[in-house]
Design a protein around this motif. Sequence first.
Motif: not given
Length: 175
Positions: A61-64, A107-109, A143-146, A155-161
């Motif tokens: 996770i830290v690497r990615r 990390v999603p909990g 934790c899901p890959d990626g 995890g990044v919302p589609t409306d992120a800048t």
Amino acid sequence: MTHHPDLSPYNPSLPEIVADGLYHATFAPTYRRTRIGWLGAGHDYPVGPSPDGFRTRLLDIVRRQTVNATRGFHVCELCPRGRSRASMLAVEHNGDTVHLGNSEIRVPGAPGEVFAAPTLIAHYVAVHDYLPPAPFVDAVLHCPDGWLSGPDAPGVPTDATKHDFRPHGATPDTW
């Protein structure tokens, strides 16, 4: 680094900045962030053996992930003076050099909750036998890959800048 107790809330007004090289996304998280592993000199922390696979998965996770990266870096306040204070900590993992102390991971909990930890957590676990709370350990192992591994990652919302700081016309092989 500033010490924060495990399971304390992360500042809800701060945005998330998820990077992948010169490309990053900024967004206001809709999830609750809970701090894990914000250790500091003079503060006690739990120690003990970590479950099989935990250290490896944590380093994956830290690497990615590169979340809320800084231009400088933090050193380990738990190491004796002189050790790890002159330069940024780094470890080898799966053939890559992984730098520690200049960004965070997520990390999603439980539903609606995401754990927020400094990348130094990998060092704390490996060198200082820090044992994070069980919900975090379980979340790392599942934790899901990626997850948050780049601006277009899960995890990044589609409306992120989105921001692309590559030189105009540059491709990944030319910058």
